[in-house]
Design a protein around this motif. Structure first.
Motif, PDB file in Angstrom:
ATOM      1  N   ALA A   1       0.502   3.084  -9.414  1.00  0.00           N
ATOM      2  CA  ALA A   1       1.882   3.057  -8.762  1.00  0.00           C
ATOM      3  C   ALA A   1       1.299   3.971  -7.585  1.00  0.00           C
ATOM      4  CB  ALA A   1       2.614   3.785  -9.679  1.00  0.00           C
ATOM      5  N   GLU A   2       1.988   3.104  -6.199  1.00  0.00           N
ATOM      6  CA  GLU A   2       1.963   3.871  -4.994  1.00  0.00           C
ATOM      7  C   GLU A   2       3.308   4.447  -4.771  1.00  0.00           C
ATOM      8  OE1 GLU A   2      -0.690  -0.105  -4.857  1.00  0.00           O
ATOM      9  OE2 GLU A   2       1.698   0.566  -5.359  1.00  0.00           O
ATOM     10  N   SER A   3       3.204   5.655  -4.034  1.00  0.00           N
ATOM     11  CA  SER A   3       4.517   6.205  -3.377  1.00  0.00           C
ATOM     12  C   SER A   3       4.201   6.833  -2.073  1.00  0.00           C
ATOM     13  CB  SER A   3       5.100   7.033  -4.422  1.00  0.00           C
ATOM     14  OG  SER A   3       4.062   8.052  -4.531  1.00  0.00           O
ATOM     15  N   GLY A   4       5.383   7.262  -1.200  1.00  0.00           N
ATOM     16  CA  GLY A   4       5.109   7.934  -0.011  1.00  0.00           C
ATOM     17  C   GLY A   4       5.314   7.207   1.296  1.00  0.00           C
ATOM     18  N   GLY A   5       5.514   5.843   1.120  1.00  0.00           N
ATOM     19  CA  GLY A   5       5.908   4.892   2.172  1.00  0.00           C
ATOM     20  C   GLY A   5       7.190   5.187   2.783  1.00  0.00           C
ATOM     21  N   GLY A   6       6.960   4.566   4.215  1.00  0.00           N
ATOM     22  CA  GLY A   6       8.547   4.993   4.859  1.00  0.00           C
ATOM     23  C   GLY A   6       8.562   4.495   6.219  1.00  0.00           C
ATOM     24  N   LEU A   7       9.499   5.028   6.902  1.00  0.00           N
ATOM     25  CA  LEU A   7       9.363   4.579   8.361  1.00  0.00           C
ATOM     26  C   LEU A   7       9.202   5.881   9.175  1.00  0.00           C
ATOM     27  CD1 LEU A   7      10.413   2.787  10.752  1.00  0.00           C
ATOM     28  CD2 LEU A   7      12.754   3.646  10.304  1.00  0.00           C
ATOM     29  N   VAL A   8       8.274   5.809  10.013  1.00  0.00           N
ATOM     30  CA  VAL A   8       7.798   6.646  10.785  1.00  0.00           C
ATOM     31  C   VAL A   8       7.684   6.208  12.309  1.00  0.00           C
ATOM     32  CG1 VAL A   8       5.464   6.401  10.351  1.00  0.00           C
ATOM     33  CG2 VAL A   8       6.073   8.718  11.107  1.00  0.00           C
ATOM     34  N   GLN A   9       7.597   7.124  13.386  1.00  0.00           N
ATOM     35  CA  GLN A   9       7.555   6.922  14.797  1.00  0.00           C
ATOM     36  C   GLN A   9       6.091   7.140  15.119  1.00  0.00           C
ATOM     37  OE1 GLN A   9       9.895   9.473  17.162  1.00  0.00           O
ATOM     38  NE2 GLN A   9      11.522   7.971  17.151  1.00  0.00           N
ATOM     39  N   ALA A  10       5.818   6.149  15.926  1.00  0.00           N
ATOM     40  CA  ALA A  10       4.033   6.156  16.431  1.00  0.00           C
ATOM     41  C   ALA A  10       3.832   7.578  16.886  1.00  0.00           C
ATOM     42  CB  ALA A  10       3.871   5.311  17.667  1.00  0.00           C
ATOM     43  N   GLY A  11       2.651   7.921  16.311  1.00  0.00           N
ATOM     44  CA  GLY A  11       2.011   9.256  16.502  1.00  0.00           C
ATOM     45  C   GLY A  11       2.266  10.418  15.280  1.00  0.00           C
ATOM     46  N   GLY A  12       3.209   9.804  14.451  1.00  0.00           N
ATOM     47  CA  GLY A  12       3.500  10.591  13.163  1.00  0.00           C
ATOM     48  C   GLY A  12       2.444  10.327  12.099  1.00  0.00           C
ATOM     49  N   SER A  13       2.954  11.175  10.791  1.00  0.00           N
ATOM     50  CA  SER A  13       1.963  11.099   9.779  1.00  0.00           C
ATOM     51  C   SER A  13       2.762  10.633   8.485  1.00  0.00           C
ATOM     52  CB  SER A  13       1.627  12.678   9.670  1.00  0.00           C
ATOM     53  OG  SER A  13       0.707  13.114  10.852  1.00  0.00           O
ATOM     54  N   LEU A  14       2.116  10.285   7.621  1.00  0.00           N
ATOM     55  CA  LEU A  14       2.774   9.892   6.196  1.00  0.00           C
ATOM     56  C   LEU A  14       1.550  10.339   5.432  1.00  0.00           C
ATOM     57  CD1 LEU A  14       4.558   6.475   6.166  1.00  0.00           C
ATOM     58  CD2 LEU A  14       5.535   8.891   5.832  1.00  0.00           C
ATOM     59  N   ARG A  15       1.709  10.570   4.171  1.00  0.00           N
ATOM     60  CA  ARG A  15       0.772  10.575   3.069  1.00  0.00           C
ATOM     61  C   ARG A  15       1.172   9.838   1.914  1.00  0.00           C
ATOM     62  NH1 ARG A  15      -0.121  15.550  -1.499  1.00  0.00           N
ATOM     63  NH2 ARG A  15      -2.226  15.353  -1.343  1.00  0.00           N
ATOM     64  N   LEU A  16       0.383   9.042   1.568  1.00  0.00           N
ATOM     65  CA  LEU A  16       0.458   7.957   0.300  1.00  0.00           C
ATOM     66  C   LEU A  16       0.262   8.565  -0.867  1.00  0.00           C
ATOM     67  CD1 LEU A  16       0.007   4.805   2.123  1.00  0.00           C
ATOM     68  CD2 LEU A  16       2.028   6.014   2.059  1.00  0.00           C
ATOM     69  N   SER A  17       0.567   8.276  -2.047  1.00  0.00           N
ATOM     70  CA  SER A  17      -0.008   8.712  -3.248  1.00  0.00           C
ATOM     71  C   SER A  17      -0.225   7.633  -4.176  1.00  0.00           C
ATOM     72  CB  SER A  17       0.814   9.708  -3.826  1.00  0.00           C
ATOM     73  OG  SER A  17       1.060  10.853  -3.344  1.00  0.00           O
ATOM     74  N   CYS A  18      -1.100   7.701  -5.101  1.00  0.00           N
ATOM     75  CA  CYS A  18      -1.379   6.412  -6.029  1.00  0.00           C
ATOM     76  C   CYS A  18      -1.478   7.171  -7.498  1.00  0.00           C
ATOM     77  CB  CYS A  18      -2.877   5.815  -5.712  1.00  0.00           C
ATOM     78  SG  CYS A  18      -3.152   4.620  -6.881  1.00  0.00           S
ATOM     79  N   ALA A  19      -0.844   6.957  -8.287  1.00  0.00           N
ATOM     80  CA  ALA A  19      -0.831   7.429  -9.600  1.00  0.00           C
ATOM     81  C   ALA A  19      -1.604   6.531 -10.608  1.00  0.00           C
ATOM     82  CB  ALA A  19       0.535   7.732 -10.129  1.00  0.00           C
ATOM     83  N   ALA A  20      -2.425   6.754 -11.320  1.00  0.00           N
ATOM     84  CA  ALA A  20      -3.209   5.758 -12.133  1.00  0.00           C
ATOM     85  C   ALA A  20      -2.550   6.251 -13.675  1.00  0.00           C
ATOM     86  CB  ALA A  20      -4.660   5.759 -12.081  1.00  0.00           C
ATOM     87  N   SER A  21      -2.631   5.369 -14.578  1.00  0.00           N
ATOM     88  CA  SER A  21      -2.230   5.664 -15.963  1.00  0.00           C
ATOM     89  C   SER A  21      -2.769   4.453 -16.913  1.00  0.00           C
ATOM     90  CB  SER A  21      -0.524   5.722 -16.275  1.00  0.00           C
ATOM     91  OG  SER A  21      -0.090   4.294 -15.819  1.00  0.00           O
ATOM     92  N   GLY A  22      -2.734   4.679 -18.084  1.00  0.00           N
ATOM     93  CA  GLY A  22      -3.258   3.716 -18.938  1.00  0.00           C
ATOM     94  C   GLY A  22      -4.735   3.947 -19.216  1.00  0.00           C
TER      95      GLY A  22
END
Length: 127
Positions: free
Chosen positions: A5-26
């Motif tokens: 399951a991924e999370s952390g996406g969104g809308l950001v301006q050019a030059g900005g930063s984001l951190r995506l996460s991926c949770a594993a289960s099972g």
């Protein structure tokens, strides 16, 4: 079977930063390579980055090298993608995926070798 399951996406301006996460289960195993891919509208899914089980080996596409950093926390069954200096061409749905470790010289960029995928998280970079 592993669920991702991924999370952390969104809308950001050019030059900005984001951190995506991926949770594993099972049926999580620390023998898995974790990979990140992205897909823009009308384009094929493309490799972004991958990381070995220990985190010693990391792999990046030329388009993100120097701007993105992949990491993982095996104790938490998590993988991360830190994205900096974002560009409009980084826009797309970002997916995490797992495949078995096949050695440090193996190419981990091809999607068909990955056997578990998340649903994706949208990243939009405005100019």
């Amino acid at each position: 079977q592993v669920q991702l399951a991924e999370s952390g996406g969104g809308l950001v301006q050019a030059g900005g930063s984001l951190r995506l996460s991926c949770a594993a289960s099972g049926r999580v195993s620390n023998t898995y390579v974790m990979g990140w891919f992205r897909q823009a509208p009308g384009k094929e899914r493309e490799f972004v980055a991958a990381i070995s089980i220990s985190g010693v080996h990391t792999y990046y596409s030329d388009s993100v090298k120097g701007r993105f950093t992949i990491s993982r926390d095996n104790a938490k069954s998590m993988a991360y993608l830190q994205m900096s200096s974002l560009r409009p061409e980084d826009t797309g749905i970002y997916y995490c995926a797992t495949t078995l470790w096949k050695g440090s010289d193996h190419g981990y960029h091809a999607p068909p070798q990955y056997n578990a995928w998340g649903q994706g998280t949208q990243v939009t970079v405005s100019s």
